[in-house]
Design a protein around this motif. Structure first.
Motif, PDB file in Angstrom:
ATOM      1  N   UNK A 120       9.160 -20.410 -30.989  1.00  0.00           N
ATOM      2  CA  UNK A 120      10.068 -19.323 -30.635  1.00  0.00           C
ATOM      3  C   UNK A 120      10.457 -19.371 -29.165  1.00  0.00           C
ATOM      4  N   UNK A 121      11.548 -18.741 -28.847  1.00  0.00           N
ATOM      5  CA  UNK A 121      12.040 -18.725 -27.466  1.00  0.00           C
ATOM      6  C   UNK A 121      11.010 -18.134 -26.513  1.00  0.00           C
ATOM      7  N   UNK A 122      10.255 -17.145 -26.983  1.00  0.00           N
ATOM      8  CA  UNK A 122       9.241 -16.527 -26.123  1.00  0.00           C
ATOM      9  C   UNK A 122       8.171 -17.532 -25.713  1.00  0.00           C
ATOM     10  N   UNK A 123       7.818 -18.448 -26.611  1.00  0.00           N
ATOM     11  CA  UNK A 123       6.834 -19.472 -26.288  1.00  0.00           C
ATOM     12  C   UNK A 123       7.392 -20.452 -25.260  1.00  0.00           C
ATOM     13  N   UNK A 124       8.626 -20.860 -25.430  1.00  0.00           N
ATOM     14  CA  UNK A 124       9.244 -21.770 -24.468  1.00  0.00           C
ATOM     15  C   UNK A 124       9.327 -21.144 -23.090  1.00  0.00           C
ATOM     16  N   UNK A 125       9.664 -19.845 -23.020  1.00  0.00           N
ATOM     17  CA  UNK A 125       9.744 -19.170 -21.724  1.00  0.00           C
ATOM     18  C   UNK A 125       8.363 -19.036 -21.092  1.00  0.00           C
ATOM     19  N   UNK A 126       7.350 -18.771 -21.912  1.00  0.00           N
ATOM     20  CA  UNK A 126       5.987 -18.665 -21.385  1.00  0.00           C
ATOM     21  C   UNK A 126       5.535 -20.003 -20.811  1.00  0.00           C
ATOM     22  N   UNK A 127       5.872 -21.087 -21.494  1.00  0.00           N
ATOM     23  CA  UNK A 127       5.524 -22.419 -20.991  1.00  0.00           C
ATOM     24  C   UNK A 127       6.277 -22.729 -19.702  1.00  0.00           C
ATOM     25  N   UNK A 128       7.535 -22.331 -19.653  1.00  0.00           N
ATOM     26  CA  UNK A 128       8.353 -22.574 -18.469  1.00  0.00           C
ATOM     27  C   UNK A 128       7.802 -21.833 -17.249  1.00  0.00           C
ATOM     28  N   UNK A 149      -2.092 -16.933 -21.170  1.00  0.00           N
ATOM     29  CA  UNK A 149      -1.000 -16.288 -21.907  1.00  0.00           C
ATOM     30  C   UNK A 149      -0.919 -16.969 -23.268  1.00  0.00           C
ATOM     31  N   UNK A 150      -1.389 -16.295 -24.315  1.00  0.00           N
ATOM     32  CA  UNK A 150      -1.425 -16.889 -25.657  1.00  0.00           C
ATOM     33  C   UNK A 150      -0.053 -16.767 -26.313  1.00  0.00           C
ATOM     34  N   UNK A 151       0.411 -17.870 -26.898  1.00  0.00           N
ATOM     35  CA  UNK A 151       1.751 -17.906 -27.476  1.00  0.00           C
ATOM     36  C   UNK A 151       1.721 -18.572 -28.847  1.00  0.00           C
ATOM     37  N   UNK A 152       2.607 -18.154 -29.756  1.00  0.00           N
ATOM     38  CA  UNK A 152       2.611 -18.721 -31.119  1.00  0.00           C
ATOM     39  C   UNK A 152       3.470 -19.967 -31.235  1.00  0.00           C
ATOM     40  N   UNK A 153       3.285 -20.669 -32.341  1.00  0.00           N
ATOM     41  CA  UNK A 153       4.101 -21.833 -32.648  1.00  0.00           C
ATOM     42  C   UNK A 153       3.352 -22.752 -33.593  1.00  0.00           C
ATOM     43  N   UNK A 154       4.079 -23.655 -34.235  1.00  0.00           N
ATOM     44  CA  UNK A 154       3.441 -24.610 -35.116  1.00  0.00           C
ATOM     45  C   UNK A 154       4.053 -24.639 -36.498  1.00  0.00           C
ATOM     46  N   UNK A 155       3.418 -25.407 -37.376  1.00  0.00           N
ATOM     47  CA  UNK A 155       3.937 -25.591 -38.734  1.00  0.00           C
ATOM     48  C   UNK A 155       3.852 -24.308 -39.551  1.00  0.00           C
ATOM     49  N   UNK A 156       2.725 -23.621 -39.490  1.00  0.00           N
ATOM     50  CA  UNK A 156       2.597 -22.389 -40.248  1.00  0.00           C
ATOM     51  C   UNK A 156       3.566 -21.333 -39.735  1.00  0.00           C
ATOM     52  N   UNK A 157       3.753 -21.295 -38.428  1.00  0.00           N
ATOM     53  CA  UNK A 157       4.721 -20.353 -37.854  1.00  0.00           C
ATOM     54  C   UNK A 157       6.130 -20.689 -38.345  1.00  0.00           C
ATOM     55  N   UNK A 158       6.421 -21.985 -38.464  1.00  0.00           N
ATOM     56  CA  UNK A 158       7.715 -22.409 -38.993  1.00  0.00           C
ATOM     57  C   UNK A 158       7.872 -21.968 -40.448  1.00  0.00           C
ATOM     58  N   UNK A 185      -4.017 -19.183 -11.529  1.00  0.00           N
ATOM     59  CA  UNK A 185      -3.047 -20.005 -12.245  1.00  0.00           C
ATOM     60  C   UNK A 185      -2.769 -19.415 -13.620  1.00  0.00           C
ATOM     61  N   UNK A 186      -1.490 -19.363 -13.972  1.00  0.00           N
ATOM     62  CA  UNK A 186      -1.085 -18.886 -15.293  1.00  0.00           C
ATOM     63  C   UNK A 186      -1.061 -20.065 -16.259  1.00  0.00           C
ATOM     64  N   UNK A 187      -1.860 -19.963 -17.325  1.00  0.00           N
ATOM     65  CA  UNK A 187      -1.969 -21.042 -18.308  1.00  0.00           C
ATOM     66  C   UNK A 187      -1.374 -20.574 -19.635  1.00  0.00           C
ATOM     67  N   UNK A 188      -0.304 -21.236 -20.089  1.00  0.00           N
ATOM     68  CA  UNK A 188       0.244 -20.960 -21.414  1.00  0.00           C
ATOM     69  C   UNK A 188      -0.645 -21.627 -22.452  1.00  0.00           C
ATOM     70  N   UNK A 189      -1.167 -20.848 -23.399  1.00  0.00           N
ATOM     71  CA  UNK A 189      -2.115 -21.345 -24.395  1.00  0.00           C
ATOM     72  C   UNK A 189      -1.445 -21.330 -25.767  1.00  0.00           C
ATOM     73  N   UNK A 190      -1.363 -22.507 -26.400  1.00  0.00           N
ATOM     74  CA  UNK A 190      -0.767 -22.652 -27.725  1.00  0.00           C
ATOM     75  C   UNK A 190      -1.834 -23.203 -28.667  1.00  0.00           C
ATOM     76  N   UNK A 191      -2.603 -22.361 -29.347  1.00  0.00           N
ATOM     77  CA  UNK A 191      -3.658 -22.863 -30.241  1.00  0.00           C
ATOM     78  C   UNK A 191      -3.113 -23.656 -31.408  1.00  0.00           C
ATOM     79  N   UNK A 192      -2.018 -23.169 -32.045  1.00  0.00           N
ATOM     80  CA  UNK A 192      -1.349 -23.922 -33.096  1.00  0.00           C
ATOM     81  C   UNK A 192      -1.945 -23.769 -34.474  1.00  0.00           C
ATOM     82  N   UNK A 193      -2.061 -24.884 -35.192  1.00  0.00           N
ATOM     83  CA  UNK A 193      -2.436 -24.892 -36.601  1.00  0.00           C
ATOM     84  C   UNK A 193      -3.853 -25.435 -36.815  1.00  0.00           C
ATOM     85  N   UNK A 194      -4.329 -25.289 -38.060  1.00  0.00           N
ATOM     86  CA  UNK A 194      -5.591 -25.904 -38.465  1.00  0.00           C
ATOM     87  C   UNK A 194      -6.751 -25.517 -37.571  1.00  0.00           C
ATOM     88  N   UNK A 195      -7.402 -26.538 -36.986  1.00  0.00           N
ATOM     89  CA  UNK A 195      -8.564 -26.287 -36.133  1.00  0.00           C
ATOM     90  C   UNK A 195      -8.180 -25.856 -34.722  1.00  0.00           C
TER      91      UNK A 195
END
Length: 372
Positions: A60-68, A43-52, A6-16
């Motif tokens: 980013x579009x790449x994160x949305x496509x990875x999740x899709x 599949x690790x992907x970026x995103x979050x407040x700090x990324x903003x 199974x392909x798992x999109x991983x979005x760690x995000x901000x803070x902890x």
């Protein structure tokens, strides 16, 4: 028989987010190390407040496509109080993901974990086991989800548009009745759905309530009842062990899930899943906790239990009972770690942080795997 990956999109995000996600994947890797039927590819992907703040884009579009493209989404925590959109609201990309993938059911299990102290003195607190189902596609978040529909404010007034639809309400209640039926199959004392609303005051809530009773008539094998949201806030303190499945409006579910988490040790013990017809996203109920980020104090339990929810969901989606077995094994390892008294997290008055809690769960898991 070939092994399913199974392909798992991983979005760690901000803070902890990074810390708890690292703990979670370590536990998952150990859990599935000897599993012959399936495994995970991350599949690790970026995103979050700090990324903003760095790029001007929260997701980013790449994160949305990875999740899709993924079989499931594993989400840490996103948002930082000091980083906000021009309108003053915090950067909360998880809300955008709910809209993007139509994740209409916010499933928040509230279950007492052995060895974790409750704020309630009543011994029945050990029996707490219910699920909040938060409608996430409309309600009082509708204006945030669809800003083009929101009345324009000015320096003298601001608006938050709410919306309740028949289609959105029907699928919320149908999901809740199915869930109650599944829970009753595992535990004959379960099998009750309680609609939580404010139908005595708000027209949208009266409409929601009307549709609830229509769907209840189509599910006569499940006990159905109703409670106003203010009364439910009281009842969850006075007698939470009486409840099973609680479907409710978006904002009410957001508030009640924090109250409910307080009954079982706090948000660090409270997992969640955002479920749609096709996609599933799994994340702890807590936020990014920037005040303790990087200090090793974060409790990874909610993140790990969210991964157990992901396993269970994947098993249902792919008719793979082995995934449900692994989900149960993971929950049992968490329970055993805390029941042993070996660990107590900082928010519970202990001195154990991310590494210690992860090690205790891994030790319990290894013991259970050895016995199996």
């Amino acid at each position: 028989m070939s092994k399913q990956l199974f392909k798992i999109a991983v979005l760690p995000g901000d803070g902890i987010g990074d810390e708890i996600m690292d703990a979670c994947t370590k536990v998952l890797d150990r859990l599935l190390a000897d599993q012959p039927r399936f495994g995970f590819s991350y599949v690790y992907t970026p995103g979050g407040a700090q990324y903003y703040a760095d790029t001007g884009v929260a997701l980013p579009e790449s994160t949305l496509r990875a999740c899709e493209d993924a079989d499931a989404i594993l989400f840490g925590a996103m948002g930082l109080p000091h980083i906000r959109y021009p309108n003053g609201t915090e950067v909360n990309p998880q809300i955008d993901l709910r809209k993007q993938f139509d994740l209409f059911a916010g499933v928040r299990p509230i279950r007492a974990i052995p060895g974790v102290p409750s704020v309630l003195a009543d011994p029945r607190a050990a029996q707490i086991d219910f699920v909040l189902v938060r409608e996430q596609s409309e309600g009082l978040f509708y204006g945030r989800l669809y800003p083009e529909m929101q009345p324009k404010g000015n320096d003298q007034e601001a608006f938050d548009l709410g919306r309740t639809t028949r289609a959105g309400s029907e699928r919320l209640f149908d999901f809740s009745f199915r869930l109650a039926r599944q829970r009753r199959a595992a535990n004959p004392s379960k099998g009750r759905v309680t609609c939580v609303d404010k139908s005595n005051v708000l027209a949208g809530m009266a409409f929601l309530n009307k549709i609830f009773w229509e769907r209840a008539k189509l599910n006569p094998d499940i006990v159905a009842d109703h409670c106003y949201v203010d009364a439910m806030a009281l009842n969850l303190i006075m007698r939470p062990w009486d409840y099973d499945v609680l479907p409710t409006e978006n904002q009410f579910g957001d508030i009640l899930s924090d109250l409910a988490a307080g009954l079982i040790g706090g948000l660090g013990m409270s997992p969640s899943g955002d479920i749609g017809e096709k996609y599933g996203l799994f994340q702890p109920s807590h936020g990014s906790a920037p005040d303790i980020a990087g200090q090793g104090k974060a409790n990874p339990t909610a993140m790990i239990l969210s991964a157990a929810m992901m396993l269970e969901w994947l098993g249902e989606q792919h008719q793979l009972p082995e995934a449900g077995v692994e989900a149960l094994r993971l929950r049992q390892a968490v329970d055993a770690a805390f029941a042993s008294g070996r660990v107590r997290s900082f928010e519970l008055g202990g001195n154990d942080g991310t590494d210690a809690i992860t090690a205790a769960i891994l030790a319990s898991l290894a013991q259970r795997l050895a016995l199996a």
